[in-house]
Design an enzyme around this catalytic site. Structure first.
Site, PDB file in Angstrom:
ATOM      1  N   HIS A  41       3.912  -1.935  -2.455  1.00  0.00           N
ATOM      2  CA  HIS A  41       2.711  -2.192  -2.023  1.00  0.00           C
ATOM      3  C   HIS A  41       1.463  -2.550  -2.952  1.00  0.00           C
ATOM      4  O   HIS A  41       0.684  -3.664  -2.573  1.00  0.00           O
ATOM      5  CB  HIS A  41       2.114  -0.940  -1.213  1.00  0.00           C
ATOM      6  CG  HIS A  41       2.655  -0.178  -0.207  1.00  0.00           C
ATOM      7  ND1 HIS A  41       3.531   0.974  -0.292  1.00  0.00           N
ATOM      8  CD2 HIS A  41       2.969  -0.714   1.274  1.00  0.00           C
ATOM      9  CE1 HIS A  41       4.309   1.374   0.947  1.00  0.00           C
ATOM     10  NE2 HIS A  41       3.776   0.288   1.807  1.00  0.00           N
ATOM     11  N   LYS A  81      11.193  -7.296   1.650  1.00  0.00           N
ATOM     12  CA  LYS A  81      12.122  -5.983   1.739  1.00  0.00           C
ATOM     13  C   LYS A  81      12.396  -6.316   3.157  1.00  0.00           C
ATOM     14  O   LYS A  81      13.574  -6.002   3.603  1.00  0.00           O
ATOM     15  CB  LYS A  81      11.560  -5.000   1.204  1.00  0.00           C
ATOM     16  CG  LYS A  81      12.566  -3.700   1.685  1.00  0.00           C
ATOM     17  CD  LYS A  81      12.111  -2.470   0.923  1.00  0.00           C
ATOM     18  CE  LYS A  81      10.839  -1.807   1.567  1.00  0.00           C
ATOM     19  NZ  LYS A  81      11.037  -1.245   3.030  1.00  0.00           N
TER      20      LYS A  81
END
Lengths: 272, 272
Positions: free
Chosen positions: B41, B179
Protein backbone atom coordinates in the site's frame (compact mmCIF):
# COMPACT_ATOMS: atom_id res chain seq x y z
CA UNK A 1 -35.56 34.78 -31.82
CA UNK A 2 -33.33 32.46 -29.69
CA UNK A 3 -29.69 31.76 -30.42
CA UNK A 4 -29.16 28.39 -32.14
CA UNK A 5 -28.31 25.73 -29.54
CA UNK A 6 -24.63 24.75 -29.49
CA UNK A 7 -24.27 21.27 -30.99
CA UNK A 8 -21.53 19.11 -29.42
CA UNK A 9 -20.66 15.72 -30.89
CA UNK A 10 -17.50 14.78 -29.00
CA UNK A 11 -17.37 13.40 -25.42
CA UNK A 12 -14.27 15.36 -24.40
CA UNK A 13 -15.63 18.63 -25.79
CA UNK A 14 -18.91 18.03 -23.96
CA UNK A 15 -17.11 17.45 -20.65
CA UNK A 16 -14.89 20.50 -21.19
CA UNK A 17 -17.98 22.64 -21.99
CA UNK A 18 -19.63 21.49 -18.78
CA UNK A 19 -16.58 21.82 -16.53
CA UNK A 20 -15.67 25.30 -17.68
CA UNK A 21 -19.15 26.42 -16.65
CA UNK A 22 -19.53 24.44 -13.41
CA UNK A 23 -16.11 25.63 -12.24
CA UNK A 24 -17.64 29.10 -12.10
CA UNK A 25 -20.61 27.96 -10.02
CA UNK A 26 -23.01 27.68 -12.97
CA UNK A 27 -25.48 24.80 -12.53
CA UNK A 28 -26.42 22.41 -15.35
CA UNK A 29 -29.55 20.39 -16.05
CA UNK A 30 -29.44 17.38 -18.39
CA UNK A 31 -32.40 15.99 -20.31
CA UNK A 32 -31.37 12.68 -21.94
CA UNK A 33 -33.43 11.79 -25.02
CA UNK A 34 -33.33 9.50 -28.05
CA UNK A 35 -34.49 12.38 -30.29
CA UNK A 36 -37.61 12.72 -32.49
CA UNK A 37 -38.75 15.19 -29.87
CA UNK A 38 -42.40 15.70 -28.98
CA UNK A 39 -44.25 17.84 -26.48
CA UNK A 40 -43.40 15.38 -23.68
CA UNK A 41 -39.69 16.08 -24.19
CA UNK A 42 -40.28 19.83 -24.54
CA UNK A 43 -42.20 19.89 -21.27
CA UNK A 44 -39.23 18.15 -19.58
CA UNK A 45 -36.91 20.77 -21.05
CA UNK A 46 -39.09 23.63 -19.80
CA UNK A 47 -38.92 22.14 -16.29
CA UNK A 48 -35.14 21.74 -16.65
CA UNK A 49 -34.72 25.41 -17.55
CA UNK A 50 -36.37 26.37 -14.27
CA UNK A 51 -34.10 24.08 -12.22
CA UNK A 52 -30.60 25.09 -13.33
CA UNK A 53 -28.69 27.95 -14.94
CA UNK A 54 -28.03 26.07 -18.19
CA UNK A 55 -29.79 23.18 -19.94
CA UNK A 56 -28.14 20.40 -21.96
CA UNK A 57 -30.26 18.01 -24.05
CA UNK A 58 -28.63 14.79 -25.24
CA UNK A 59 -29.87 13.01 -28.35
CA UNK A 60 -28.59 9.48 -28.76
CA UNK A 61 -30.39 6.32 -29.82
CA UNK A 62 -28.72 3.88 -27.45
CA UNK A 63 -28.03 0.47 -29.04
CA UNK A 64 -27.31 -0.94 -25.55
CA UNK A 65 -30.99 -0.91 -24.61
CA UNK A 66 -32.36 -2.60 -27.75
CA UNK A 67 -32.43 -6.37 -28.17
CA UNK A 68 -31.37 -7.50 -31.66
CA UNK A 69 -35.04 -8.34 -32.31
CA UNK A 70 -36.16 -4.79 -31.50
CA UNK A 71 -36.49 -1.62 -33.59
CA UNK A 72 -33.07 0.05 -33.31
CA UNK A 73 -32.64 0.38 -37.09
CA UNK A 74 -36.09 1.88 -37.63
CA UNK A 75 -36.31 4.08 -34.53
CA UNK A 76 -37.72 7.40 -35.81
CA UNK A 77 -35.29 10.32 -36.11
CA UNK A 78 -35.31 13.91 -37.33
CA UNK A 79 -32.21 15.73 -36.09
CA UNK A 80 -32.84 18.88 -38.12
CA UNK A 81 -36.39 19.13 -36.75
CA UNK A 82 -35.14 18.41 -33.21
CA UNK A 83 -32.53 21.18 -33.41
CA UNK A 84 -35.18 23.67 -34.65
CA UNK A 85 -37.40 22.79 -31.68
CA UNK A 86 -34.49 23.03 -29.22
CA UNK A 87 -33.41 26.40 -30.60
CA UNK A 88 -36.95 27.69 -30.39
CA UNK A 89 -37.39 26.54 -26.76
CA UNK A 90 -33.90 27.83 -25.92
CA UNK A 91 -31.44 25.18 -24.70
CA UNK A 92 -27.77 25.90 -24.18
CA UNK A 93 -26.15 22.81 -25.64
CA UNK A 94 -27.24 19.71 -27.53
CA UNK A 95 -24.98 16.68 -27.05
CA UNK A 96 -25.49 14.34 -29.98
CA UNK A 97 -22.57 11.93 -30.22
CA UNK A 98 -22.36 9.80 -33.35
CA UNK A 99 -21.19 6.92 -31.13
CA UNK A 100 -21.15 6.73 -27.35
CA UNK A 101 -19.56 3.30 -26.98
CA UNK A 102 -15.95 2.85 -27.99
CA UNK A 103 -15.09 0.79 -31.03
CA UNK A 104 -13.35 -2.55 -30.67
CA UNK A 105 -10.01 -1.05 -31.75
CA UNK A 106 -9.68 1.77 -29.24
CA UNK A 107 -8.68 -0.22 -26.17
CA UNK A 108 -5.95 -2.73 -25.49
CA UNK A 109 -8.42 -4.87 -23.62
CA UNK A 110 -10.47 -5.77 -26.65
CA UNK A 111 -7.63 -7.28 -28.64
CA UNK A 112 -7.93 -10.62 -26.96
CA UNK A 113 -11.68 -10.60 -27.04
CA UNK A 114 -12.39 -10.22 -30.74
CA UNK A 115 -14.68 -13.18 -30.99
CA UNK A 116 -16.48 -12.89 -27.68
CA UNK A 117 -19.51 -11.00 -28.95
CA UNK A 118 -20.38 -13.27 -31.85
CA UNK A 119 -23.87 -12.97 -33.22
CA UNK A 120 -25.31 -16.02 -31.49
CA UNK A 121 -24.41 -14.63 -28.06
CA UNK A 122 -25.71 -11.11 -28.65
CA UNK A 123 -28.30 -10.01 -26.14
CA UNK A 124 -28.38 -6.34 -27.14
CA UNK A 125 -27.89 -4.55 -30.45
CA UNK A 126 -24.67 -3.11 -29.06
CA UNK A 127 -23.08 -6.52 -28.66
CA UNK A 128 -24.37 -7.46 -32.08
CA UNK A 129 -22.06 -4.73 -33.42
CA UNK A 130 -19.02 -6.06 -31.56
CA UNK A 131 -18.08 -2.80 -29.81
CA UNK A 132 -15.96 -4.42 -27.10
CA UNK A 133 -18.08 -2.76 -24.42
CA UNK A 134 -18.59 -5.19 -21.53
CA UNK A 135 -19.62 -3.17 -18.46
CA UNK A 136 -23.29 -3.15 -17.50
CA UNK A 137 -25.03 -1.58 -14.54
CA UNK A 138 -27.73 -3.84 -13.15
CA UNK A 139 -30.37 -2.55 -10.75
CA UNK A 140 -31.16 -6.08 -9.85
CA UNK A 141 -34.59 -5.97 -8.24
CA UNK A 142 -36.22 -3.04 -10.03
CA UNK A 143 -35.06 -4.18 -13.47
CA UNK A 144 -37.08 -7.39 -13.11
CA UNK A 145 -40.81 -7.69 -13.80
CA UNK A 146 -43.15 -5.25 -15.57
CA UNK A 147 -41.39 -4.12 -18.79
CA UNK A 148 -38.28 -6.09 -17.75
CA UNK A 149 -40.03 -9.39 -18.44
CA UNK A 150 -40.46 -8.83 -22.19
CA UNK A 151 -37.32 -6.63 -22.49
CA UNK A 152 -34.65 -8.37 -20.39
CA UNK A 153 -31.71 -6.14 -21.51
CA UNK A 154 -33.61 -2.86 -21.61
CA UNK A 155 -32.98 -1.52 -18.10
CA UNK A 156 -29.32 -2.50 -17.92
CA UNK A 157 -28.90 -0.67 -21.24
CA UNK A 158 -30.68 2.41 -19.94
CA UNK A 159 -28.86 2.46 -16.59
CA UNK A 160 -25.50 2.04 -18.33
CA UNK A 161 -25.98 4.75 -20.96
CA UNK A 162 -27.35 7.16 -18.37
CA UNK A 163 -24.29 6.56 -16.15
CA UNK A 164 -22.08 7.27 -19.17
CA UNK A 165 -23.98 10.49 -19.92
CA UNK A 166 -23.70 11.53 -16.27
CA UNK A 167 -19.93 10.96 -16.35
CA UNK A 168 -19.56 12.93 -19.59
CA UNK A 169 -21.95 15.84 -18.97
CA UNK A 170 -21.56 15.98 -15.15
CA UNK A 171 -24.91 17.71 -14.56
CA UNK A 172 -26.30 18.93 -11.23
CA UNK A 173 -29.80 17.72 -12.06
CA UNK A 174 -31.28 15.36 -14.66
CA UNK A 175 -34.89 14.95 -15.76
CA UNK A 176 -36.79 11.85 -16.89
CA UNK A 177 -40.40 11.33 -17.93
CA UNK A 178 -42.62 9.27 -15.65
CA UNK A 179 -44.30 7.79 -18.75
CA UNK A 180 -41.40 5.36 -18.43
CA UNK A 181 -42.07 4.89 -14.76
CA UNK A 182 -39.97 1.78 -14.15
CA UNK A 183 -37.04 3.43 -15.97
CA UNK A 184 -37.34 6.51 -13.77
CA UNK A 185 -37.30 4.32 -10.64
CA UNK A 186 -34.31 2.32 -11.94
CA UNK A 187 -32.37 5.56 -12.46
CA UNK A 188 -33.27 6.99 -9.05
CA UNK A 189 -32.07 3.78 -7.41
CA UNK A 190 -28.84 3.66 -9.44
CA UNK A 191 -28.00 7.28 -8.59
CA UNK A 192 -28.62 6.58 -4.91
CA UNK A 193 -26.73 3.27 -4.82
CA UNK A 194 -23.68 4.50 -6.78
CA UNK A 195 -23.43 7.91 -5.04
CA UNK A 196 -23.85 10.05 -8.12
CA UNK A 197 -24.20 13.62 -6.82
CA UNK A 198 -27.06 14.36 -9.24
CA UNK A 199 -30.64 15.26 -8.39
CA UNK A 200 -33.13 13.20 -10.39
CA UNK A 201 -36.48 14.76 -11.29
CA UNK A 202 -39.39 12.75 -12.68
CA UNK A 203 -41.91 14.70 -14.74
CA UNK A 204 -45.55 13.79 -15.42
CA UNK A 205 -46.90 12.19 -18.60
CA UNK A 206 -47.86 14.57 -21.42
CA UNK A 207 -50.85 13.36 -23.46
CA UNK A 208 -52.44 14.12 -26.82
CA UNK A 209 -55.87 15.83 -26.70
CA UNK A 210 -57.58 12.42 -26.88
CA UNK A 211 -55.54 10.97 -23.99
CA UNK A 212 -52.79 9.01 -25.79
CA UNK A 213 -49.46 9.32 -23.97
CA UNK A 214 -46.96 11.12 -26.23
CA UNK A 215 -44.19 8.88 -27.53
CA UNK A 216 -41.73 9.11 -30.43
CA UNK A 217 -42.91 5.71 -31.62
CA UNK A 218 -46.56 6.87 -31.96
CA UNK A 219 -45.64 8.12 -35.45
CA UNK A 220 -45.52 4.50 -36.57
CA UNK A 221 -49.12 3.71 -35.61
CA UNK A 222 -51.66 3.36 -38.42
CA UNK A 223 -54.95 5.28 -37.87
CA UNK A 224 -56.52 2.00 -36.71
CA UNK A 225 -53.66 1.21 -34.29
CA UNK A 226 -53.76 4.82 -33.07
CA UNK A 227 -57.45 4.33 -32.19
CA UNK A 228 -56.77 0.94 -30.53
CA UNK A 229 -53.96 2.47 -28.43
CA UNK A 230 -56.45 4.77 -26.71
CA UNK A 231 -57.82 1.71 -24.92
CA UNK A 232 -54.73 1.76 -22.64
CA UNK A 233 -55.41 5.16 -21.14
CA UNK A 234 -59.20 4.71 -21.20
CA UNK A 235 -59.07 1.38 -19.35
CA UNK A 236 -56.63 2.76 -16.77
CA UNK A 237 -58.83 5.80 -16.16
CA UNK A 238 -61.87 3.57 -15.77
CA UNK A 239 -59.97 1.33 -13.36
CA UNK A 240 -58.97 4.38 -11.32
CA UNK A 241 -62.63 5.30 -10.90
CA UNK A 242 -63.56 1.71 -10.04
CA UNK A 243 -60.65 1.27 -7.61
CA UNK A 244 -62.73 1.96 -4.47
CA UNK A 245 -65.24 -0.78 -5.23
CA UNK A 246 -63.10 -3.50 -6.77
CA UNK A 247 -60.16 -5.71 -5.83
CA UNK A 248 -56.78 -5.53 -7.59
CA UNK A 249 -57.61 -8.80 -9.28
CA UNK A 250 -60.92 -7.46 -10.62
CA UNK A 251 -59.33 -4.21 -11.77
CA UNK A 252 -56.64 -6.13 -13.64
CA UNK A 253 -59.26 -8.26 -15.39
CA UNK A 254 -61.20 -5.11 -16.32
CA UNK A 255 -58.16 -3.50 -17.91
CA UNK A 256 -57.11 -6.65 -19.73
CA UNK A 257 -60.59 -7.16 -21.10
CA UNK A 258 -60.87 -3.56 -22.36
CA UNK A 259 -57.50 -3.66 -24.13
CA UNK A 260 -58.11 -7.11 -25.62
CA UNK A 261 -61.56 -6.10 -26.88
CA UNK A 262 -59.99 -3.07 -28.59
CA UNK A 263 -57.66 -5.52 -30.39
CA UNK A 264 -54.57 -4.90 -28.26
CA UNK A 265 -51.87 -7.50 -27.56
CA UNK A 266 -51.03 -7.44 -23.85
CA UNK A 267 -47.48 -7.83 -22.50
CA UNK A 268 -48.53 -7.32 -18.90
CA UNK A 269 -51.03 -5.60 -16.63
CA UNK A 270 -50.18 -5.24 -12.94
CA UNK A 271 -52.37 -3.76 -10.22
CA UNK A 272 -51.07 -3.82 -6.63
CA UNK B 1 7.40 15.48 11.42
CA UNK B 2 4.40 15.41 9.05
CA UNK B 3 1.01 16.92 9.84
CA UNK B 4 -1.55 14.28 10.91
CA UNK B 5 -3.63 13.25 7.89
CA UNK B 6 -7.15 14.69 7.89
CA UNK B 7 -9.63 11.91 8.69
CA UNK B 8 -13.00 12.19 6.93
CA UNK B 9 -15.83 9.79 7.74
CA UNK B 10 -18.78 11.34 5.91
CA UNK B 11 -19.47 11.04 2.16
CA UNK B 12 -20.70 14.61 1.76
CA UNK B 13 -17.76 16.06 3.66
CA UNK B 14 -15.38 13.99 1.54
CA UNK B 15 -16.94 15.28 -1.69
CA UNK B 16 -16.92 18.86 -0.42
CA UNK B 17 -13.23 18.52 0.60
CA UNK B 18 -12.39 17.26 -2.88
CA UNK B 19 -14.46 19.80 -4.82
CA UNK B 20 -13.18 22.81 -2.93
CA UNK B 21 -9.67 21.79 -3.98
CA UNK B 22 -10.34 20.68 -7.55
CA UNK B 23 -12.26 23.89 -8.23
CA UNK B 24 -8.95 25.69 -7.79
CA UNK B 25 -7.14 23.46 -10.25
CA UNK B 26 -5.59 21.20 -7.59
CA UNK B 27 -5.32 17.58 -8.75
CA UNK B 28 -6.19 14.58 -6.53
CA UNK B 29 -4.95 11.01 -6.45
CA UNK B 30 -6.99 8.29 -4.74
CA UNK B 31 -5.58 5.04 -3.34
CA UNK B 32 -8.51 2.80 -2.33
CA UNK B 33 -7.61 0.25 0.38
CA UNK B 34 -9.26 -2.05 2.91
CA UNK B 35 -6.76 -0.95 5.57
CA UNK B 36 -4.21 -2.99 7.58
CA UNK B 37 -1.65 -1.24 5.44
CA UNK B 38 1.63 -2.86 4.43
CA UNK B 39 4.56 -1.83 2.28
CA UNK B 40 2.56 -2.67 -0.89
CA UNK B 41 0.00 0.00 0.00
CA UNK B 42 2.71 2.46 1.02
CA UNK B 43 4.48 2.01 -2.30
CA UNK B 44 1.18 2.77 -4.08
CA UNK B 45 0.81 5.91 -1.96
CA UNK B 46 4.35 7.07 -2.77
CA UNK B 47 3.54 6.70 -6.49
CA UNK B 48 0.28 8.58 -5.96
CA UNK B 49 2.09 11.50 -4.33
CA UNK B 50 4.19 11.92 -7.47
CA UNK B 51 1.14 11.90 -9.77
CA UNK B 52 -1.12 14.57 -8.24
CA UNK B 53 -1.03 17.60 -5.98
CA UNK B 54 -2.90 15.90 -3.13
CA UNK B 55 -3.36 12.26 -2.10
CA UNK B 56 -6.46 10.69 -0.58
CA UNK B 57 -6.34 7.16 0.86
CA UNK B 58 -9.65 5.42 1.50
CA UNK B 59 -9.94 2.68 4.12
CA UNK B 60 -13.11 0.62 3.90
CA UNK B 61 -13.64 -3.12 4.21
CA UNK B 62 -16.28 -3.54 1.51
CA UNK B 63 -18.98 -6.09 2.43
CA UNK B 64 -20.16 -6.06 -1.20
CA UNK B 65 -17.15 -8.07 -2.36
CA UNK B 66 -17.30 -10.80 0.30
CA UNK B 67 -19.53 -13.84 -0.05
CA UNK B 68 -21.29 -14.78 3.21
CA UNK B 69 -18.90 -17.77 3.42
CA UNK B 70 -15.82 -15.52 3.27
CA UNK B 71 -13.79 -13.67 5.92
CA UNK B 72 -15.50 -10.27 6.21
CA UNK B 73 -15.91 -10.50 9.97
CA UNK B 74 -12.29 -11.51 10.58
CA UNK B 75 -10.58 -9.33 7.98
CA UNK B 76 -7.55 -7.83 9.79
CA UNK B 77 -7.76 -4.17 10.81
CA UNK B 78 -5.65 -1.65 12.71
CA UNK B 79 -6.96 1.86 12.06
CA UNK B 80 -4.69 3.54 14.63
CA UNK B 81 -1.64 1.88 13.09
CA UNK B 82 -2.81 2.75 9.58
CA UNK B 83 -3.24 6.42 10.49
CA UNK B 84 0.26 6.53 11.99
CA UNK B 85 1.71 5.10 8.77
CA UNK B 86 -0.30 7.51 6.63
CA UNK B 87 0.77 10.50 8.69
CA UNK B 88 4.38 9.42 8.51
CA UNK B 89 4.27 8.98 4.71
CA UNK B 90 2.32 12.23 4.37
CA UNK B 91 -1.14 11.89 2.82
CA UNK B 92 -3.61 14.77 2.72
CA UNK B 93 -6.84 13.02 3.64
CA UNK B 94 -7.97 9.60 4.81
CA UNK B 95 -11.54 8.69 3.88
CA UNK B 96 -12.73 6.01 6.28
CA UNK B 97 -16.53 5.84 6.21
CA UNK B 98 -18.19 3.70 8.85
CA UNK B 99 -20.70 2.62 6.20
CA UNK B 100 -20.60 3.23 2.47
CA UNK B 101 -23.90 1.60 1.55
CA UNK B 102 -27.12 3.20 2.66
CA UNK B 103 -29.27 1.55 5.25
CA UNK B 104 -32.64 0.10 4.30
CA UNK B 105 -34.48 3.01 5.89
CA UNK B 106 -32.86 5.91 4.04
CA UNK B 107 -34.63 5.58 0.73
CA UNK B 108 -38.29 5.46 -0.26
CA UNK B 109 -37.53 2.72 -2.72
CA UNK B 110 -36.69 0.14 -0.12
CA UNK B 111 -40.04 0.30 1.65
CA UNK B 112 -41.64 -2.18 -0.70
CA UNK B 113 -38.63 -4.43 -0.77
CA UNK B 114 -38.12 -5.25 2.87
CA UNK B 115 -38.04 -8.97 2.36
CA UNK B 116 -36.15 -9.12 -0.89
CA UNK B 117 -32.71 -9.70 0.58
CA UNK B 118 -33.59 -12.55 2.88
CA UNK B 119 -30.74 -14.69 4.11
CA UNK B 120 -31.29 -17.58 1.74
CA UNK B 121 -30.91 -15.33 -1.30
CA UNK B 122 -27.80 -13.53 -0.10
CA UNK B 123 -24.87 -13.78 -2.49
CA UNK B 124 -22.66 -11.20 -0.80
CA UNK B 125 -22.20 -10.17 2.82
CA UNK B 126 -23.80 -6.85 1.95
CA UNK B 127 -27.10 -8.45 0.98
CA UNK B 128 -26.87 -10.61 4.04
CA UNK B 129 -27.15 -7.40 6.06
CA UNK B 130 -30.25 -6.22 4.18
CA UNK B 131 -28.92 -2.80 3.19
CA UNK B 132 -31.40 -2.24 0.36
CA UNK B 133 -28.53 -1.70 -2.06
CA UNK B 134 -29.39 -3.33 -5.39
CA UNK B 135 -27.16 -1.77 -8.08
CA UNK B 136 -24.17 -3.77 -9.26
CA UNK B 137 -21.62 -3.01 -11.95
CA UNK B 138 -20.74 -6.11 -13.93
CA UNK B 139 -17.70 -6.22 -16.21
CA UNK B 140 -19.13 -9.26 -17.83
CA UNK B 141 -16.22 -10.89 -19.62
CA UNK B 142 -13.27 -9.95 -17.40
CA UNK B 143 -15.12 -10.83 -14.17
CA UNK B 144 -15.40 -14.45 -15.30
CA UNK B 145 -12.68 -17.06 -14.90
CA UNK B 146 -9.45 -16.92 -12.85
CA UNK B 147 -10.40 -15.63 -9.37
CA UNK B 148 -13.99 -15.08 -10.57
CA UNK B 149 -14.62 -18.83 -10.65
CA UNK B 150 -14.21 -19.38 -6.92
CA UNK B 151 -15.40 -15.87 -5.98
CA UNK B 152 -18.43 -15.19 -8.20
CA UNK B 153 -19.51 -11.93 -6.49
CA UNK B 154 -16.03 -10.53 -5.85
CA UNK B 155 -15.49 -8.44 -8.98
CA UNK B 156 -18.99 -6.98 -9.12
CA UNK B 157 -18.46 -5.94 -5.49
CA UNK B 158 -15.09 -4.37 -6.26
CA UNK B 159 -16.30 -2.57 -9.41
CA UNK B 160 -19.34 -1.24 -7.56
CA UNK B 161 -17.52 0.06 -4.50
CA UNK B 162 -14.80 1.63 -6.64
CA UNK B 163 -17.45 3.44 -8.73
CA UNK B 164 -18.99 4.71 -5.47
CA UNK B 165 -15.59 5.91 -4.24
CA UNK B 166 -14.95 7.60 -7.59
CA UNK B 167 -18.30 9.42 -7.37
CA UNK B 168 -17.62 10.52 -3.78
CA UNK B 169 -13.93 11.47 -3.99
CA UNK B 170 -13.90 12.55 -7.66
CA UNK B 171 -10.16 12.00 -8.11
CA UNK B 172 -8.10 12.76 -11.22
CA UNK B 173 -6.08 9.59 -10.88
CA UNK B 174 -6.50 6.35 -8.91
CA UNK B 175 -3.94 3.65 -8.16
CA UNK B 176 -4.35 -0.10 -7.80
CA UNK B 177 -1.86 -2.88 -7.12
CA UNK B 178 -1.19 -5.36 -9.89
CA UNK B 179 -0.94 -8.11 -7.27
CA UNK B 180 -4.68 -8.22 -7.86
CA UNK B 181 -4.18 -8.25 -11.60
CA UNK B 182 -7.69 -9.28 -12.65
CA UNK B 183 -9.14 -6.62 -10.34
CA UNK B 184 -6.91 -3.97 -11.93
CA UNK B 185 -8.06 -5.01 -15.43
CA UNK B 186 -11.74 -5.03 -14.35
CA UNK B 187 -11.36 -1.48 -13.06
CA UNK B 188 -9.56 -0.22 -16.18
CA UNK B 189 -12.34 -1.67 -18.34
CA UNK B 190 -15.11 -0.23 -16.16
CA UNK B 191 -13.55 3.24 -16.23
CA UNK B 192 -13.23 3.05 -20.00
CA UNK B 193 -16.72 1.65 -20.62
CA UNK B 194 -18.54 4.04 -18.25
CA UNK B 195 -16.58 7.17 -19.27
CA UNK B 196 -15.16 7.97 -15.86
CA UNK B 197 -12.65 10.79 -16.45
CA UNK B 198 -10.10 9.18 -14.12
CA UNK B 199 -6.65 7.90 -15.02
CA UNK B 200 -6.03 4.41 -13.63
CA UNK B 201 -2.48 3.44 -12.68
CA UNK B 202 -1.46 -0.15 -11.93
CA UNK B 203 1.59 -0.56 -9.69
CA UNK B 204 3.88 -3.59 -9.45
CA UNK B 205 3.79 -6.26 -6.73
CA UNK B 206 5.81 -5.55 -3.57
CA UNK B 207 7.31 -8.67 -1.99
CA UNK B 208 8.82 -9.69 1.33
CA UNK B 209 12.57 -10.41 1.30
CA UNK B 210 11.86 -14.12 0.72
CA UNK B 211 9.57 -13.46 -2.27
CA UNK B 212 6.09 -13.66 -0.71
CA UNK B 213 3.75 -11.06 -2.19
CA UNK B 214 2.69 -8.62 0.53
CA UNK B 215 -0.97 -8.94 1.54
CA UNK B 216 -2.96 -7.87 4.59
CA UNK B 217 -4.14 -11.44 5.01
CA UNK B 218 -0.56 -12.80 5.33
CA UNK B 219 -0.77 -11.97 9.04
CA UNK B 220 -3.12 -14.91 9.44
CA UNK B 221 -0.65 -17.48 8.10
CA UNK B 222 0.96 -19.84 10.62
CA UNK B 223 4.77 -20.24 10.25
CA UNK B 224 4.09 -23.49 8.35
CA UNK B 225 1.53 -21.90 6.04
CA UNK B 226 3.85 -18.93 5.55
CA UNK B 227 6.54 -21.36 4.33
CA UNK B 228 4.07 -23.22 2.09
CA UNK B 229 2.90 -19.95 0.53
CA UNK B 230 6.39 -19.32 -0.86
CA UNK B 231 5.73 -22.16 -3.31
CA UNK B 232 3.49 -19.83 -5.31
CA UNK B 233 6.16 -17.30 -6.18
CA UNK B 234 8.90 -19.94 -6.45
CA UNK B 235 6.92 -22.08 -8.89
CA UNK B 236 5.97 -19.04 -10.99
CA UNK B 237 9.61 -17.90 -11.14
CA UNK B 238 10.70 -21.36 -12.17
CA UNK B 239 7.98 -21.49 -14.81
CA UNK B 240 9.17 -18.15 -16.16
CA UNK B 241 12.68 -19.52 -16.65
CA UNK B 242 11.30 -22.69 -18.24
CA UNK B 243 8.87 -20.81 -20.52
CA UNK B 244 11.15 -20.91 -23.59
CA UNK B 245 11.47 -24.68 -23.53
CA UNK B 246 8.03 -25.81 -22.42
CA UNK B 247 4.42 -25.58 -23.60
CA UNK B 248 1.73 -23.77 -21.60
CA UNK B 249 0.31 -27.15 -20.67
CA UNK B 250 3.67 -28.34 -19.30
CA UNK B 251 4.26 -25.08 -17.42
CA UNK B 252 0.85 -25.33 -15.80
CA UNK B 253 1.53 -28.91 -14.69
CA UNK B 254 4.92 -27.82 -13.28
CA UNK B 255 3.35 -25.04 -11.19
CA UNK B 256 0.50 -27.20 -9.95
CA UNK B 257 2.87 -29.96 -8.95
CA UNK B 258 5.18 -27.60 -7.02
CA UNK B 259 2.32 -25.99 -5.11
CA UNK B 260 0.63 -29.32 -4.37
CA UNK B 261 3.91 -30.85 -3.16
CA UNK B 262 4.36 -27.89 -0.80
CA UNK B 263 0.91 -28.74 0.65
CA UNK B 264 -1.05 -25.98 -1.11
CA UNK B 265 -4.72 -26.24 -2.14
CA UNK B 266 -5.07 -24.97 -5.69
CA UNK B 267 -8.05 -22.88 -6.86
CA UNK B 268 -6.65 -22.43 -10.34
CA UNK B 269 -3.48 -22.14 -12.38
CA UNK B 270 -3.71 -20.64 -15.86
CA UNK B 271 -0.90 -20.26 -18.38
CA UNK B 272 -1.73 -18.84 -21.84
Amino acid sequence: MSEPAEVIRDKSLMRAWSRSRRRNGITLALVPTMGFLHEGHLSLIRSAKALADLTVVSIYVNPGQFAPSEDLSTYPSDLAGDLRKLTSIGVDAVFCPTELYHSASDTDFTRHRGTIYCKSEAVSSLEDGGSGHQTWIRVETLEKGLCGTSRPVFFRGVATVVAKLFNIVEPDVALFGKKDYQQWRVICQMVHDLDFDIKIIGAGIVREADGLAMSSRNVRLSPEQREMALSINKSLSRAKVAARQKSCHELKALIMQAISEAGGKIDYVEVT
